[in-house]
Write a protein that holds these residues in place. Structure first.
Motif, PDB file in Angstrom:
ATOM      1  N   GLU A 178      37.175  44.256  44.853  1.00  0.00           N
ATOM      2  CA  GLU A 178      38.276  43.963  45.781  1.00  0.00           C
ATOM      3  C   GLU A 178      38.294  44.920  46.968  1.00  0.00           C
ATOM      4  O   GLU A 178      38.398  44.485  48.128  1.00  0.00           O
ATOM      5  CB  GLU A 178      39.613  44.029  45.045  1.00  0.00           C
ATOM      6  CG  GLU A 178      40.808  43.747  45.950  1.00  0.00           C
ATOM      7  CD  GLU A 178      42.151  43.858  45.237  1.00  0.00           C
ATOM      8  OE1 GLU A 178      43.187  43.891  45.934  1.00  0.00           O
ATOM      9  OE2 GLU A 178      42.157  43.914  43.981  1.00  0.00           O
ATOM     10  N   LYS A 192      37.532  43.915  50.837  1.00  0.00           N
ATOM     11  CA  LYS A 192      38.576  44.171  51.839  1.00  0.00           C
ATOM     12  C   LYS A 192      38.063  45.089  52.947  1.00  0.00           C
ATOM     13  O   LYS A 192      38.369  44.889  54.128  1.00  0.00           O
ATOM     14  CB  LYS A 192      39.805  44.796  51.171  1.00  0.00           C
ATOM     15  CG  LYS A 192      40.667  43.811  50.403  1.00  0.00           C
ATOM     16  CD  LYS A 192      41.888  44.502  49.801  1.00  0.00           C
ATOM     17  CE  LYS A 192      42.836  43.505  49.155  1.00  0.00           C
ATOM     18  NZ  LYS A 192      44.015  44.164  48.533  1.00  0.00           N
ATOM     19  N   SER A 217      35.509  43.108  55.152  1.00  0.00           N
ATOM     20  CA  SER A 217      36.042  41.899  55.788  1.00  0.00           C
ATOM     21  C   SER A 217      36.601  42.237  57.172  1.00  0.00           C
ATOM     22  O   SER A 217      36.857  41.337  57.976  1.00  0.00           O
ATOM     23  CB  SER A 217      37.132  41.264  54.925  1.00  0.00           C
ATOM     24  OG  SER A 217      38.251  42.133  54.801  1.00  0.00           O
ATOM     25  N   LEU A 267      40.736  36.331  49.375  1.00  0.00           N
ATOM     26  CA  LEU A 267      40.224  37.187  50.445  1.00  0.00           C
ATOM     27  C   LEU A 267      39.313  36.395  51.369  1.00  0.00           C
ATOM     28  O   LEU A 267      38.802  35.327  51.005  1.00  0.00           O
ATOM     29  CB  LEU A 267      39.468  38.381  49.857  1.00  0.00           C
ATOM     30  CG  LEU A 267      40.258  39.253  48.884  1.00  0.00           C
ATOM     31  CD1 LEU A 267      39.365  40.345  48.308  1.00  0.00           C
ATOM     32  CD2 LEU A 267      41.470  39.875  49.584  1.00  0.00           C
TER      33      LEU A 267
END
Length: 360
Positions: free
Chosen positions: A22, A26, A29, A57
């Protein structure tokens, strides 16, 4: 920074049941991150796509099977497996440990071989990663075996750096593991690190006492009087700016830590509790003293929030920035210091003719 100058950042994915994937997704991105580096994640594009969808996401992955195929401005994923992986959020499973280990060892090999410039590791579970051929307390110990140098855990922010004389050692064994040789080795490793990796010309280092109140003149143990104090006195006599030992209970609260470039704590919690209290979410774990650069966030797998989309990528992002900055600073240091004693051919000819440098 042009394409040729971008640092290639390798990422080991960590425990798939934790928050590692995760925070990695993140972090990258954000389009801005791809301006600073070229990421190569050691995992599976299929697995990451599944996690991305589960957490809602936004990211696009570029799967590769050879490092030469990695592209700038893409989130490259070096595909280590093709099979689907069962994700059990928040659970410590053997399967998750297997994939974490596969990612980490492959990334370490790539680092050794020069296929990536630096390594940033997502959090692992130290228990489920243990195997017959991998019996290490954590990342640092394995990297110490695989890479060249004297590995030392160093927690860093822009304003605070805390190293450890002993790291993953039981409290009952701390004192017996701190010897004059260990102290000298750790201080010298930290000293060189501060110079080449952080640009500190003449580092000023503080050491914390082994026992409460530095032993109170032997009332609470004599380890400080017999080992730490005489060793530091000899090192200061040799010209190094090493001070202490200081009582750990008041050192950080009083702000004394601000007077030094780095601090060496006697053991894990003595250094990491104040560091994380002052810097949690912004700190970075740096494996100092090795010939390659590795960083990681200052937190663990955070099983309690895994799969909820709540993980803060701040510390991981700082770990990426730190790895890039240290890599560039080290290259700069090596460039400045290489051949500093090399004599030019013209001057060498004069010296052979008996015209050496003038006496002072």
């Amino acid at each position: 920074m042009n394409k040729q100058q971008k640092v290639r950042v390798g990422i080991s994915i960590g425990d798939l049941n934790g928050i590692g994937a995760e925070i990695v997704i993140k972090t990258f991105s954000e389009a801005m991150m791809l301006d600073f580096c070229t990421p190569v994640i050691f995992a599976s594009a299929k697995t990451l796509s599944y996690i991305k969808k589960e957490l809602g996401l936004q990211a696009e992955f570029y799967g590769i099977d050879a490092f030469a195929k990695a592209l700038d401005n893409k989130i490259n994923v070096f595909n280590l497996w093709k099979e689907p992986v069962s994700i059990s959020w928040g659970e410590a499973t053997g399967i998750a440990g297997d994939y974490a280990l596969k990612s980490f060892t492959a990334a370490t090999k790539a680092l050794k071989d020069g296929d990536i410039d630096v390594l940033v590791t997502a959090p692992i579970n130290k228990a489920n990663i243990q195997k017959e051929d991998f019996a290490f307390p954590g990342h640092t110990d394995y990297l110490a075996q695989e890479l060249t140098g004297n590995a030392m855990m160093l927690m860093v922010t822009d304003t605070l750096k805390v190293g450890l004389l002993t790291d993953h050692v039981a409290v009952k064994d701390v004192a017996s593991n701190i010897t004059p040789d260990v102290i000298k080795k750790k201080v010298n490793t930290l000293y060189k690190c501060l110079q080449q990796d952080f640009g500190v010309d003449r580092p000023k280092i503080a050491l914390l006492g082994i026992n409460p109140h530095v032993g109170d003149n032997g009332v609470i143990g004599d380890d400080d009087d017999k080992v730490l104090i005489p060793t530091l006195e000899k090192m200061r006599a040799g010209g190094q700016l090493v001070y202490g030992p200081y009582a750990a209970d008041s050192f950080f609260g009083s702000g004394n830590y601000k007077n030094f470039d780095a601090i060496l704590a006697a053991y894990h919690d003595q250094g990491l509790i104040p560091f994380k209290t002052l810097s949690f979410g912004k700190g970075v774990n740096y494996t100092a003293g090795l010939d390659k650069v590795r960083t990681s966030p200052d937190h663990g797998t955070a099983y309690e929030i895994a799969g909820k989309g709540e993980a803060d990528p701040g510390s991981f992002r700082e770990a990426v920035y730190a790895a890039i900055n240290i890599y560039n600073k080290r290259k700069e240091y090596q460039e400045i210091t290489k051949d500093v004693l090399k004599v030019s051919p013209k001057r060498a000819g004069r010296e052979r003719a008996g015209r050496g440098p003038a006496r002072k």
